[in-house]
Design a protein around this motif. Structure first.
Motif, mmCIF file in Angstrom:
data_model
loop_
_atom_site.group_PDB
_atom_site.id
_atom_site.type_symbol
_atom_site.label_atom_id
_atom_site.label_comp_id
_atom_site.label_asym_id
_atom_site.label_seq_id
_atom_site.Cartn_x
_atom_site.Cartn_y
_atom_site.Cartn_z
ATOM 1 N N MET B 1 0.701 -1.104 0.152
ATOM 2 C CA MET B 1 -0.130 0.833 -0.212
ATOM 3 C C MET B 1 0.979 1.278 -0.170
ATOM 4 O O MET B 1 1.993 1.312 0.755
ATOM 5 N N ALA B 22 -6.969 9.769 -6.753
ATOM 6 C CA ALA B 22 -7.881 8.478 -6.626
ATOM 7 C C ALA B 22 -8.385 7.899 -7.629
ATOM 8 O O ALA B 22 -8.787 7.222 -8.230
ATOM 9 N N PHE B 26 -7.056 5.034 -10.022
ATOM 10 C CA PHE B 26 -8.688 3.625 -10.365
ATOM 11 C C PHE B 26 -8.604 3.814 -11.815
ATOM 12 O O PHE B 26 -8.178 2.705 -12.139
ATOM 13 N N TYR B 31 -7.017 0.229 -6.770
ATOM 14 C CA TYR B 31 -7.761 0.749 -5.910
ATOM 15 C C TYR B 31 -7.101 2.123 -4.992
ATOM 16 O O TYR B 31 -5.619 1.835 -4.923
ATOM 17 N N SER B 32 -8.622 3.122 -4.774
ATOM 18 C CA SER B 32 -7.721 4.133 -3.610
ATOM 19 C C SER B 32 -8.675 4.626 -2.966
ATOM 20 O O SER B 32 -9.870 3.702 -2.776
ATOM 21 N N GLN B 33 -8.255 5.542 -2.023
ATOM 22 C CA GLN B 33 -9.225 6.064 -0.764
ATOM 23 C C GLN B 33 -8.207 7.242 -0.775
ATOM 24 O O GLN B 33 -7.319 7.926 -0.508
ATOM 25 N N ALA B 34 -8.974 8.359 -0.756
ATOM 26 C CA ALA B 34 -9.145 9.814 -0.615
ATOM 27 C C ALA B 34 -9.857 10.203 0.202
ATOM 28 O O ALA B 34 -11.572 10.436 0.024
ATOM 29 N N PHE B 35 -9.473 10.996 1.107
ATOM 30 C CA PHE B 35 -10.560 11.509 2.279
ATOM 31 C C PHE B 35 -9.159 12.413 3.349
ATOM 32 O O PHE B 35 -8.472 13.151 2.768
ATOM 33 N N PHE B 38 -10.738 16.588 8.290
ATOM 34 C CA PHE B 38 -12.109 17.073 8.543
ATOM 35 C C PHE B 38 -11.586 18.500 9.159
ATOM 36 O O PHE B 38 -11.643 18.402 10.567
ATOM 37 N N ARG B 59 -8.914 -1.411 3.612
ATOM 38 C CA ARG B 59 -9.745 -1.600 3.872
ATOM 39 C C ARG B 59 -9.556 -0.523 5.262
ATOM 40 O O ARG B 59 -10.917 -0.044 6.487
ATOM 41 N N LEU B 60 -8.263 -0.114 5.362
ATOM 42 C CA LEU B 60 -8.403 0.501 6.545
ATOM 43 C C LEU B 60 -8.150 2.335 6.769
ATOM 44 O O LEU B 60 -8.548 2.937 5.413
ATOM 45 N N ARG B 61 -9.306 2.661 7.767
ATOM 46 C CA ARG B 61 -10.082 4.178 7.928
ATOM 47 C C ARG B 61 -9.198 4.541 8.916
ATOM 48 O O ARG B 61 -9.849 6.197 8.709
ATOM 49 N N SER B 62 -7.684 4.249 9.016
ATOM 50 C CA SER B 62 -7.753 5.500 10.013
ATOM 51 C C SER B 62 -6.808 6.992 9.157
ATOM 52 O O SER B 62 -6.570 6.350 8.127
ATOM 53 N N GLN B 63 -6.385 7.583 9.794
ATOM 54 C CA GLN B 63 -5.209 8.645 8.675
ATOM 55 C C GLN B 63 -3.857 8.525 8.918
ATOM 56 O O GLN B 63 -3.538 7.189 9.196
ATOM 57 N N TYR B 65 -0.058 8.342 8.647
ATOM 58 C CA TYR B 65 1.239 8.848 9.805
ATOM 59 C C TYR B 65 1.984 8.789 9.944
ATOM 60 O O TYR B 65 2.682 8.826 9.880
#
Lengths: 391, 181
Positions: B1, B22, B26, B31-35, B38, B59-63, B65
């Protein structure tokens, strides 16, 4: 698959369900869902009455009327907005109106905080609404048609909340399959209730019930929740047949069967737990996950069966019942095991309040703490991620 | 990852940059995730956004680090935010600045690279909006994403002349950084 924002995926799935009336009041982090929906309506992509209202109390009240008149209804809210709806939530359930609402989970004030935890929906536990919790964006989107089908079933006829973690799921961009209209039409029949408000055939909803009849209304709501237990499983399987996707019905599990330590949780933290489990399994730990998808109705039998081989049970809660020092899942799991022969320690951890991040290291710390029970050191329930320097 | 952290200021399009990365990744078969991190959005305030890329569903949803890559949209942030925090030793920190990397004394083993993305954005887009230019530069630095995928993601989001001009800035930034790799 396309990469879209979680809120868009949910708004799109609402559109596919063809609600007749939507009423909502914008509030962070739910805003993008209702912005997208009002755009669809403004662009003529949805044939739907979108009612702008001055508060969440008005939004749910409008939907109660619309639903009683036979409309398929939708709203979305969060936190203070959901709290403001509280009184009317009982009305929707007591009048057996299958309103569907996405709750974008957020912390409650004070202190003011716009970030995620699940105190808002958990605080509405006893209002008689079905509550399902989603693990990722795809499940959040797919939950909408599932909930309409469950809620509108004549054996159920209860309102339902689709709970998705605020920001973590509502604002994430990730690949999803947007629901297709043809499959949704095949899966979800139109809402055609037997009893509706109709001037041609006048009747009352939620009228007076004195002590001679009130109890039986509550009993029938409870029976409807029991029917929902079966219906949630059934609809999850029907959804799988039509769309080829399945997330569990009442519960789901991950590497559970041979697990000595079982972690139980709800919502978006599930993914992080799965990664943690994979990591620890490589080190030889015997750990599995029991995902709670349905918090109301609470799947007592399914949980008892799933925990029968567990040596230690860990519950994770993004909420607290202040004065009990426990989250709701912890309390419920303990209660559901008491009248059985299963005497497994249940250890509660509260975490992720007001948006505090939940990294893998926090889950590992929790597991290590829970393992101390084997050495006779028992923790009843505690905050897992306190910043001691602030206390 | 692969994990990427983007630092910017409110209004600079950090969150949009993460989203576009992201989408592009894709399109490239990842596979990608962007957030976003907040924050309470305010123009000018430091903003952080995150991107994950992987060959399997994420699957991981933490920020994030310990990022593999850090993108800094505004060099003045270096004095305000610890942009190098947790960066992997083999990672890269990419800063938008006209200065050379040697001017930044960051406490990190990660490689620091710089690019005058503001100049490229002014030349091609006519505005000092550097988010698209920088994700083009990221593609050049990392070799992880095809610049064509980035350009098509940007042009889909910003159709017409705006998208085309951004695509030129992306290609220029990609070429510059790819030559250095």
């Amino acid at each position: 698959m396309v990469v879209v924002e979680g809120s868009y995926a949910v708004a799109h799935s609402v559109k596919m369900c063809k609600p007749n009336v939507i009423s909502a009041y914008p509030i962070t982090p739910q805003t993008h869902i209702v912005e997208d929906l009002s755009q669809f309506v403004a662009d003529g992509e949805m044939s739907c009455e979108y009612m702008n209202v001055e508060s969440e109390f008005s939004a749910i009240s409008a939907l109660i009327g619309a639903s009683a008149a036979g409309a398929r209804t939708y709203s979305s809210t969060t936190s203070q907005g959901l709290a403001l709806m509280h009184e009317a939530l009982f009305n929707a359930s007591g009048m057996r109106l299958p309103v569907v609402m996405t709750v974008v989970n957020r912390a409650l004030s004070a202190p003011i905080n716009i970030w995620n935890d699940q105190q808002d929906s958990i605080s509405q536990r006893d209002t008689g609404w079905i509550q399902l919790y989603a693990e990722d964006v795809q499940e959040s989107a797919d939950m909408t048609p599932q909930l309409y089908k469950i809620a509108e079933d004549e054996e159920v006829l209860l309102p339902a909340m689709s709970c998705m973690d605020g920001f973590i799921l509502s604002h994430v961009y990730e690949p999803v399959i947007l629901l297709e209209q043809s499959l949704t039409d095949e899966f979800l029949p139109p809402f055609s209730p037997e009893f509706v408000l109709d001037p041609e055939n006048p009747m009352s909803f939620g009228a007076f019930a004195d002590p001679s009849t009130y109890t039986e209304f509550r009993y029938k709501q409870e029976k409807a929740m029991e029917a929902a237990l079966l219906k949630i499983e059934e609809v999850a399987n029907e959804f799988n047949e039509v769309y080829g996707r399945y997330y569990g019905g009442l519960i789901d599990s991950y590497l559970l069967d041979d697990a000595e330590i079982v972690i139980m949780a709800m919502g978006s933290v599930i993914g992080t737990i799965k990664d943690t489990i994979d990591m620890l399994r490589k080190e030889g730990e015997s750990i599995g996950l029991l995902k709670i998808r349905s918090f109301r109705p609470f799947p007592v039998e399914a949980i008892r069966t799933a925990l029968k081989n567990a040596k230690v049970v860990i519950t994770l809660d993004k909420n607290i019942s202040i004065g009990k020092n426990e989250g709701a899942l912890c309390t419920e799991v303990k209660a559901c095991l008491y009248n059985t022969n299963l005497r497994v320690p249940v250890i509660g951890f509260m975490l992720g309040h007001g948006g505090r991040d939940i990294p893998i290291s926090t889950i590992v710390k929790i597991i290590n703490k829970a393992k101390l029970v084997e050495k006779g050191i028992f923790v009843e329930s505690e905050f897992a991620d306190l910043r001691e320097e602030l206390i | 990852m692969i994990e990427i952290r983007i630092h910017g200021r409110g209004g600079q399009g950090s969150v949009t940059a993460a989203e576009l990365l992201a989408v592009a990744a894709f399109e490239d078969g990842k596979y990608s995730q962007a957030f976003p991190a907040f924050g309470v959005e305010r123009r000018g305030a430091p903003v952080t956004a995150f991107v994950r890329l992987d060959d399997k569903p994420i699957r991981l949803r933490s920020q994030i680090y310990e990022p593999d890559y850090v993108i800094v949209q505004d060099a003045t942030l270096v004095d305000v935010v610890d942009v190098a925090r947790g960066a992997k030793p083999e990672g890269v920190i990419l800063i938008n600045t006209e200065k050379n990397a040697g001017n930044f004394k960051l406490e990190t083993k990660a490689k620091v690279k710089t690019l005058d993305a503001t100049k490229l954005a002014m030349d091609f887009v006519g505005k000092p909006i550097v988010n698209t230019t920088l994700i083009g530069a990221f593609a050049g630095v990392s070799g992880l994403i095809n610049p064509e995928s980035i350009k098509s993601a940007v042009m889909e989001r910003f159709p017409g002349k705006v998208g085309e001009n951004n695509a030129k800035a992306i290609q220029a930034a990609y070429d510059l950084m790819e030559a250095e790799r």
